[in-house]
Design an enzyme around this catalytic site. Structure first.
Site, PDB file in Angstrom:
ATOM      1  CB  ILE A 232      14.018 -44.806  21.783  1.00  0.00           C
ATOM      2  CG1 ILE A 232      15.045 -43.683  22.042  1.00  0.00           C
ATOM      3  CG2 ILE A 232      14.127 -45.894  22.846  1.00  0.00           C
ATOM      4  CD1 ILE A 232      16.496 -44.103  22.002  1.00  0.00           C
ATOM      5  CD  GLU A 265      16.539 -33.283   7.534  1.00  0.00           C
ATOM      6  OE1 GLU A 265      15.785 -33.665   6.634  1.00  0.00           O
ATOM      7  OE2 GLU A 265      17.672 -33.769   7.734  1.00  0.00           O
TER       8      GLU A 265
END
Length: 408
Positions: A232, A265
């Site tokens: 973001i 991940e």
């Protein structure tokens, strides 16, 4: 030596902290270009300027990276007060421009006039792909609700490949171990967040953030989506967009029977907190997590139901259980508090027990003095202290999730 020291001091004046020198901005209106309050800096610049995050050879260095809010058309300029080569003939400054150009794609402009021309074209910019979710956030300053939309895109969307090249440059500045992905691999999914805003009576879109997800094949006929990168942009952080994005992506995948579970991940601590909040929010109304069942302990039913209905794996289901049980019990009740503490510590003690099993094996092959050295590393009192510290940290994290749930 004194002369050399003086020279070193003089040269040191030409060192600049690149995290401070890089000035970034997302521009909507021409007046934003001169508005210093809109400037933000990178968190990291080591991938471009080395581990020390320093550029040598300039005083008053400013590296301007300005982007139009929607299409991310880029202006790149380097400004400085003086260069080391102006004062010392044989000393050359770092080639700052080349270093930045290795990261940002070609097609950027260098002058304000060209950048303003790009800004005028923003009215033609539209989000890529298909809209998955629309939500609003109340803006106290503006005194109104602002609308945001989340889209799913792929490389077949006209113009998206070029846009993504500009968007991914932010990763290098805000994710410590970031790397660019292979966009020609069709297993990648892209999710984008945009803000809708008004300019001269027209509706425009500003880029808020995005996520990439890789779809791994799982034998014999399933897929495991793995979140690879999520960002973001700084002007929008702390407003709940990360949670909206992750929940939307999760809901997108759970609708498919081909999905086994959804993972991430190498998640950062911030991402783990975000995921805890989103998964607990999704799971809290499942029958298997009812208050009476939570008090009976973690169960196979919780594993099965959260996996089947929400594509959550066993490890994540366990964290959901621990957070929801904390919410369900009275921690001022000694009996409930002790039962909870013992259960959490039993799970946390796993790595320590593994250490002890390995020590038992080592006893058979180590000399006595070597064994003593190894045993000192896992002193029992130290283990208990570390276990208690881990428990307290975890419960503090869980309490923050519970408080955020109450606010939501």
């Amino acid at each position: 030596m004194a002369g050399l020291s003086d020279m070193e001091k003089k040269l040191a004046e030409f060192k600049c902290d690149t995290n401070e020198a890089i000035k970034m901005k997302l521009v909507r209106f021409p007046e934003d270009i001169e508005d210093e309050s809109m400037t933000f800096n990178p968190e990291y610049s080591h991938q471009t300027f080395g581990d020390e995050e320093v550029a040598f050879g300039y005083k008053g260095l400013q590296i301007l990276l300005y982007y139009t809010a929607g299409n991310l058309s880029t202006m790149f300029r380097v400004k400085y007060g003086s260069k080391v080569s102006d004062k010392f003939d044989l000393v050359q400054p770092d080639d700052v421009e080349s270093k930045i150009q290795e990261i940002i794609p070609p097609g950027f402009c260098c002058g304000t006039d060209d950048f303003i021309s790009s800004l005028e074209k923003e009215v033609n910019f539209k989000p890529f792909g298909t809209v998955l979710h629309t939500y609003t956030v109340h803006n106290e300053e503006a005194g109104e609700d602002i609308t945001y939309q989340i889209y799913k895109a792929d490389m077949t969307c006209p113009g998206f490949r070029e846009y993504h090249e500009r968007l991914q440059t932010f990763l290098m500045w805000f994710i410590e171990t970031a790397s660019y992905i292979d966009v020609d691999d069709e297993k990648w999914d892209y999710f984008l967040v945009f803000e809708k805003y008004n300019k001269d009576g027209a509706t425009l879109f500003a880029t808020v953030g995005y996520m990439t997800v890789y779809n791994y094949y799982v034998y014999p006929d399933k897929t495991r989506p793995r979140v690879s990168q999520m960002l973001i942009l700084p002007p929008f952080q702390g407003e709940g967009h990360g949670a909206q994005l992750l929940e939307t992506v999760h809901r997108y995948y759970i609708s498919s029977p081909k999905i086994l579970d959804i993972t991430a991940e190498d998640p950062s601590e911030n991402f783990v907190r975000l995921r805890d909040f989103v998964l607990v929010k999704l799971c809290q109304h499942l029958p298997c997590f009812s208050p009476e069942k939570l008090l009976c302990g973690f169960s196979q039913e919780m594993i099965s139901e959260s996996q089947q209905k929400l594509k959550i794996n066993k490890q994540h289901a366990r964290r959901v259980y621990e957070i929801l049980r904390l919410r369900a019990i009275d921690m001022s009740d000694a009996k409930q508090s002790k039962a909870y503490r013992l259960e959490i510590k039993k799970r946390l003690v796993g790595p320590y027990k593994k250490n002890q099993r390995e020590m038992a094996k080592m006893r058979r092959c180590l000399k006595p003095e070597e064994l003593t050295n190894q045993m000192n590393h896992i002193d029992l009192n130290t283990q208990h202290e570390q276990l208690e510290e881990s428990y307290q940290q975890l419960v503090a994290e869980y309490r923050r999730i519970v408080e955020r749930l109450a606010q939501a």
